[in-house]
Design an enzyme around this catalytic site. Sequence first.
Site, PDB file in Angstrom:
ATOM      1  N   ARG A  46       0.853  -1.203   0.000  1.00 40.97           N
ATOM      2  CA  ARG A  46       0.000   0.000   0.000  1.00 40.97           C
ATOM      3  C   ARG A  46       0.883   1.245   0.000  1.00 40.97           C
ATOM      4  O   ARG A  46       0.541   2.262  -0.584  1.00 40.97           O
ATOM      5  CB  ARG A  46      -0.968  -0.009   1.197  1.00 40.97           C
ATOM      6  CG  ARG A  46      -1.749   1.299   1.330  1.00 40.97           C
ATOM      7  CD  ARG A  46      -3.084   1.165   2.080  1.00 40.97           C
ATOM      8  NE  ARG A  46      -3.043   0.266   3.210  1.00 40.97           N
ATOM      9  CZ  ARG A  46      -2.453   0.539   4.385  1.00 40.97           C
ATOM     10  NH1 ARG A  46      -1.864   1.693   4.570  1.00 40.97           N
ATOM     11  NH2 ARG A  46      -2.473  -0.355   5.356  1.00 40.97           N
ATOM     12  N   TYR A  98     -16.476  17.756 -14.899  1.00 40.42           N
ATOM     13  CA  TYR A  98     -16.866  16.355 -14.879  1.00 40.42           C
ATOM     14  C   TYR A  98     -17.884  16.096 -13.756  1.00 40.42           C
ATOM     15  O   TYR A  98     -17.678  16.508 -12.607  1.00 40.42           O
ATOM     16  CB  TYR A  98     -15.609  15.508 -14.686  1.00 40.42           C
ATOM     17  CG  TYR A  98     -15.893  14.044 -14.502  1.00 40.42           C
ATOM     18  CD1 TYR A  98     -16.490  13.307 -15.513  1.00 40.42           C
ATOM     19  CD2 TYR A  98     -15.586  13.396 -13.313  1.00 40.42           C
ATOM     20  CE1 TYR A  98     -16.769  11.969 -15.339  1.00 40.42           C
ATOM     21  CE2 TYR A  98     -15.854  12.052 -13.127  1.00 40.42           C
ATOM     22  CZ  TYR A  98     -16.450  11.342 -14.155  1.00 40.42           C
ATOM     23  OH  TYR A  98     -16.724  10.023 -13.979  1.00 40.42           O
ATOM     24  N   ASP A 170      -7.379  19.828 -13.487  1.00 38.68           N
ATOM     25  CA  ASP A 170      -7.738  18.525 -14.046  1.00 38.68           C
ATOM     26  C   ASP A 170      -7.355  18.581 -15.529  1.00 38.68           C
ATOM     27  O   ASP A 170      -7.996  19.258 -16.323  1.00 38.68           O
ATOM     28  CB  ASP A 170      -9.247  18.284 -13.861  1.00 38.68           C
ATOM     29  CG  ASP A 170      -9.700  16.928 -14.407  1.00 38.68           C
ATOM     30  OD1 ASP A 170      -8.989  16.352 -15.258  1.00 38.68           O
ATOM     31  OD2 ASP A 170     -10.776  16.461 -13.993  1.00 38.68           O
ATOM     32  N   LYS A 195      -8.296   7.665 -19.065  1.00 39.96           N
ATOM     33  CA  LYS A 195      -8.616   8.230 -20.366  1.00 39.96           C
ATOM     34  C   LYS A 195      -7.393   8.206 -21.286  1.00 39.96           C
ATOM     35  O   LYS A 195      -6.967   7.138 -21.678  1.00 39.96           O
ATOM     36  CB  LYS A 195      -9.199   9.636 -20.177  1.00 39.96           C
ATOM     37  CG  LYS A 195     -10.216   9.747 -19.024  1.00 39.96           C
ATOM     38  CD  LYS A 195     -11.518   9.011 -19.259  1.00 39.96           C
ATOM     39  CE  LYS A 195     -12.393   8.870 -18.027  1.00 39.96           C
ATOM     40  NZ  LYS A 195     -12.742  10.101 -17.341  1.00 39.96           N
TER      41      LYS A 195
HETATM   42  C1  LIG Z   1     -13.284  10.499 -16.104  1.00 40.26           C
HETATM   43  C2  LIG Z   1     -12.910  11.810 -15.540  1.00 40.26           C
HETATM   44  C3  LIG Z   1     -12.620  11.949 -14.177  1.00 40.26           C
HETATM   45  C4  LIG Z   1     -12.758  10.813 -13.191  1.00 40.26           C
HETATM   46  O1  LIG Z   1     -11.826   9.813 -13.393  1.00 40.26           O
HETATM   47  P1  LIG Z   1     -12.113   8.249 -13.104  1.00 40.26           P
HETATM   48  O2  LIG Z   1     -10.858   7.618 -13.570  1.00 40.26           O
HETATM   49  O3  LIG Z   1     -13.322   7.860 -13.873  1.00 40.26           O
HETATM   50  O4  LIG Z   1     -12.322   8.120 -11.626  1.00 40.26           O
HETATM   51  C5  LIG Z   1     -12.223  13.206 -13.740  1.00 40.26           C
HETATM   52  N1  LIG Z   1     -12.134  14.248 -14.575  1.00 40.26           N
HETATM   53  C6  LIG Z   1     -12.415  14.153 -15.893  1.00 40.26           C
HETATM   54  C7  LIG Z   1     -12.291  15.357 -16.770  1.00 40.26           C
HETATM   55  C8  LIG Z   1     -12.816  12.939 -16.419  1.00 40.26           C
HETATM   56  O5  LIG Z   1     -13.117  12.858 -17.716  1.00 40.26           O
END
Ligand SMILES: *Cc1c(COP(=O)(O)O)cnc(C)c1O
Length: 379
Positions: A46, A98, A170, A195
């Site tokens: 961890r 998001y 982000d 992504k």
């Molecule tokens: C998908 C997404 C998230 C969240 O990420 P997960 O891997 O699904 O937990 C946060 N910000 C954006 C812009 C996203 O597209």
Amino acid sequence: MKIGTRLIHAGTEPDPSTGAIMTPIYQTSTYVQEAPGVNKGFEYARSQNPTRKALEDALAVIENGKFGLAFSSGVAATDAVIKLLAPGDEVIAANDMYGGTYRLFTKIFEKFGIRFIYVDTTNPSNIEKAITPATKLIWLETPTNPLMNITDIAAVAAISKKAKTILCVDNTFASPYLQNPLDLGADLVMHSSTKYLGGHSDVIQGALVMNDPALREQLYFIQKSCGAVPGPMDCFLVLRGIKTLHVRMKQHCINGAGIAQWLRNHPKVAKVYWPGFEDHPGYTVAKQQMRDFGGMISFELKDESPAELKRVLSSTRLFALAESLGGVESLINHPASMTHASIPAQERIKNGLKDSLIRLSVGIEDVEDLIEDLEKAIG
Ligand SMILES: *Cc1c(COP(=O)(O)O)cnc(C)c1O
């Protein structure tokens, strides 16, 4: 070193025990110690794992940061950032972002006494006006999901520095290939590695990258104390994905531009949201802070009836109807009922997210085939 070379070599050294060129998947929960406290820097998985470490080093390099931390999902990375705060602290966040981030803020953290103030961050003075002595964090997304709004990161970083708040961006939509928020003055970069970093729709993961060692210590403490760490197999997949990020992103950008232009000229399409159009309100800023415009596009049909929407969303064959984005395969998504359903309808509409909005994650197939697919579906 240039980006392509960095993406391929970042973080990966031949494995010291065998010379394996790819970092092995260290599928272990613990590490044998020679004597109590005498070990090779690995005690319990961890806290440390060599596959995760290789990935975290790579994340730092590709975002031009000093430190990377990997989490079990994008929202777990966001969760760790908010855990830097205490009751009474305020966060200024974008009013278009998001849905899962919005849900985490409002449904989980508000009840712990953290306040979230949502503003239109495309005008940085709105952020400046919302700052109070309790403001500890500014949370940006640019381009935003799904409206493709652009915020000037450098301008917000200047405001954040003056107010001594932490600025977290982000960077999921742009990916480090197109935009590096730390270079523009941000303190933290967050990714849903699920992504573009992973890139193959086969893993859920998140990341944080930073320069400040004190911030790294705090976030590492949260990572190991709260335990939202990714497994070694998932770390391997993201490490592998990163090696082709530049090749994939180039094609996402070419295909994205082609489809955005094509949609805009389509008689049945009312509006296309893509920051590469010269008349997009964020075009100038996007051109300054991004290297290209990416493969995410949203659009609205002239016929806004639910029946027509449903028909188009169910008619594509190459574009799969699914949540998520950033994979090699193209996806079509209905934000209001899918990715952004956790935002109340009135909030969504106030911020310009119509029920008729369709979002595309343009993949790296041949663009002619993708256009033909859309042509058949839209009609
Ligand atoms: C998908 C997404 C998230 C969240 O990420 P997960 O891997 O699904 O937990 C946060 N910000 C954006 C812009 C996203 O597209």
